[in-house]
Write a protein that holds these residues in place. Structure first.
Motif, short mmCIF file in Angstrom:
data_model
loop_
_atom_site.label_atom_id
_atom_site.label_comp_id
_atom_site.label_asym_id
_atom_site.label_seq_id
_atom_site.Cartn_x
_atom_site.Cartn_y
_atom_site.Cartn_z
N ARG A 21 0.69 -1.36 0.12
CA ARG A 21 0.29 0.35 0.14
C ARG A 21 1.47 1.21 -0.18
O ARG A 21 2.31 1.31 0.24
CB ARG A 21 -0.66 0.02 1.38
CG ARG A 21 -0.12 0.30 2.09
CD ARG A 21 -1.04 0.07 3.54
NE ARG A 21 -1.02 -1.60 3.43
CZ ARG A 21 -2.74 -2.47 4.11
NH1 ARG A 21 -3.30 -2.10 4.34
NH2 ARG A 21 -2.00 -3.91 3.62
N THR B 108 0.79 6.01 -0.34
CA THR B 108 -0.70 6.74 -0.95
C THR B 108 0.10 8.42 -1.62
O THR B 108 1.29 8.49 -1.26
CB THR B 108 -1.39 7.61 0.59
OG1 THR B 108 -2.10 6.64 1.69
CG2 THR B 108 -1.85 8.60 0.50
N TRP C 43 -5.29 13.60 -0.18
CA TRP C 43 -4.97 12.00 -0.59
C TRP C 43 -5.43 10.85 -0.44
O TRP C 43 -6.71 10.74 -0.86
CB TRP C 43 -5.08 10.95 1.34
CG TRP C 43 -4.21 12.40 2.17
CD1 TRP C 43 -2.88 12.21 2.16
CD2 TRP C 43 -3.95 13.45 3.17
NE1 TRP C 43 -2.51 12.98 2.96
CE2 TRP C 43 -3.05 13.28 3.56
CE3 TRP C 43 -5.55 13.72 3.21
CZ2 TRP C 43 -3.39 15.00 4.50
CZ3 TRP C 43 -5.89 14.69 4.84
CH2 TRP C 43 -4.66 14.97 5.15
N ARG D 292 -5.14 6.46 -1.83
CA ARG D 292 -4.71 5.69 -1.47
C ARG D 292 -4.70 4.61 -2.24
O ARG D 292 -6.02 4.68 -3.17
CB ARG D 292 -5.55 4.73 0.38
CG ARG D 292 -4.33 3.58 0.60
CD ARG D 292 -5.17 3.47 1.57
NE ARG D 292 -6.73 3.11 1.92
CZ ARG D 292 -7.32 2.88 2.84
NH1 ARG D 292 -6.76 2.76 4.40
NH2 ARG D 292 -8.59 2.53 2.84
N THR E 58 1.70 5.49 5.44
CA THR E 58 0.27 5.25 5.40
C THR E 58 -1.20 4.40 5.77
O THR E 58 -1.82 5.27 5.70
CB THR E 58 0.72 4.42 4.05
OG1 THR E 58 0.66 4.95 2.58
CG2 THR E 58 -1.54 3.78 3.43
N TRP F 218 -4.34 6.97 7.21
CA TRP F 218 -5.78 6.30 7.03
C TRP F 218 -5.75 5.50 8.41
O TRP F 218 -7.23 6.21 7.83
CB TRP F 218 -5.16 5.69 6.00
CG TRP F 218 -5.43 5.90 4.58
CD1 TRP F 218 -3.94 5.85 3.78
CD2 TRP F 218 -6.28 6.76 3.88
NE1 TRP F 218 -3.72 6.73 3.09
CE2 TRP F 218 -5.42 7.28 2.70
CE3 TRP F 218 -7.57 6.82 3.95
CZ2 TRP F 218 -6.11 7.53 1.94
CZ3 TRP F 218 -7.96 7.86 2.79
CH2 TRP F 218 -7.58 8.29 1.99
#
Length: 377
Positions: free
Chosen positions: A190, A192, A228, A230, A262, A266
């Motif tokens: 992951r 961002t 943002w 993701r 990230t 989040w």
């Protein structure tokens, strides 16, 4: 009204049968009940009557990682569920938020409370809401009857889907005792993209553009001048998506956050951490994304701050304003943190929806004892 008259007794049943007996007794005497799991989803101190919590009805009934299905008792702490899923490389795809910070609560979020509130976080733009992953429920209605609906697999059925009806009803139609959920694999990688120096309208344009790509955006949020985006997936996919998105938004100042940053970012966006640590009223406003810039401008004119989630489909407003003033701007606003604001936490309903809601309430809770007044019932 004093706290003594609001909540005279706390009932903490350990079994479904015990819970049903308590509800049946209150039904017989037309005595109201303030129902909850861990007490971390909505401020309901104003509800009269005894308190009933399901937090002692805890434990996983069955978990089948290969089938990606889970059945748990309603009082099971959410952190236990999430830890168990992580050990099998799985997760609750809809990313349920933890609102203890904004509510100032020291309770423990439960899986039953999550379902009762239809608690869904930023990944909802890709994976859907809690109710979209709910397979079935067991619950006790306002007469003390034990009812069940659904099962362990997704399938097409005829008739009323009680699982979807209970999800998001905040305990006003019945008290959940067991829930069956669909799980999904956890993302392997992951990152961002932080797009800085933008306003609400520019953020919305980046969301619209990014969400129209095939790059599977799993989060799109905005606060304090930064949008943002993701991205999640396999490591090769992530590198490719990052490159293409940076090319797409090359006119902006972009920073790329790694996996660790990230996760932290989040989690805070999911939990609305930027509006925690204060008693200022906090409103949750679902909107059509194209309406978000105008609505945020009108809400800020009341004297507060806003942020966006769900690609512009959800506004958070933290600031002053009477309920009538906020709802004149945003009719669907829900009051999450009261901060002294009076009136119902839930938005006004149309006459047709109100009639339907009252009919459902009379069917499942004919004496009106379950969280009376919480949702206008």
């Amino acid at each position: 009204m004093t706290s003594e008259t609001i909540s005279r007794t706390t009932n903490t049943p350990k079994t479904e049968a015990e819970l049903a007996e308590i509800v049946a007794g209150h039904f017989a005497g037309c005595q109201p009940l303030r129902t909850m799991g861990g007490g971390t989803r909505v401020q309901a101190d104003h509800i009269a009557g005894d308190t009933l919590t399901t937090r002692a009805m805890s434990g996983v009934v069955t978990y089948e990682p290969g089938e990606m299905t889970l059945i748990a008792r309603a009082g099971t702490p959410l952190w236990e569920i999430e830890a168990m899923l992580v050990s099998e490389g799985q997760a609750l795809a809809f990313e349920p938020p933890d609102l203890r910070g904004v509510l100032g609560s020291d309770g423990t979020p439960t899986i039953g409370g999550m379902v009762a509130a239809n608690a869904s976080g930023p990944r909802g733009i890709m994976a859907g809401a809690c109710r979209d992953h709910l397979l079935g429920v067991r619950f006790v209605d306002g007469q003390g009857r034990v009812l069940k609906n659904g099962g362990r697999v997704m399938k097409n059925v005829t008739g009323l889907d009680l699982s979807k009806l209970l999800c998001g009803s905040f305990g006003t139609l019945g008290i959940l005792t067991e829930v069956a959920m669909k799980t999904l694999p956890h993302a392997q990688a992951r990152g961002t993209l932080a797009i800085r120096g933008v306003d609400d309208a520019e953020a919305l344009r980046t969301f619209t553009t990014a969400l129209a790509t095939p790059f599977e955006i799993s989060g799109a949020a905005f606060h304090d001048g930064t949008a943002w985006l993701r991205i999640e997936g396999l490591p090769p996919q992530l590198a490719y998506r990052q490159k293409r998105l940076q090319e797409l938004f090359g006119a902006y100042e972009i920073t790329f956050l790694d996996a660790e940053a990230t996760v932290t970012l989040w989690r805070d966006l999911r939990d609305v951490a930027h509006f925690a640590g204060t008693d200022t009223p906090l409103w949750r406003v679902p909107v059509k994304p194209s309406d978000a810039p105008a609505l945020t401008a009108s809400l800020r004119a009341l004297g507060g701050q806003t942020s966006l989630d769900w690609g512009g489909g959800l506004i958070w407003y933290c600031g002053p304003g009477e309920a009538s003033a906020v709802r004149d701007i945003a009719p669907h606003a829900m009051l999450v943190r009261r901060g002294g604001v009076e009136g119902s936490a839930f938005p006004r309903q149309s006459a047709a929806v109100e009639r339907l809601s009252q009919e459902l309430r009379r069917k499942f809770d004919p004496a009106g004892i379950l969280n009376p007044g919480l949702m206008g019932g």
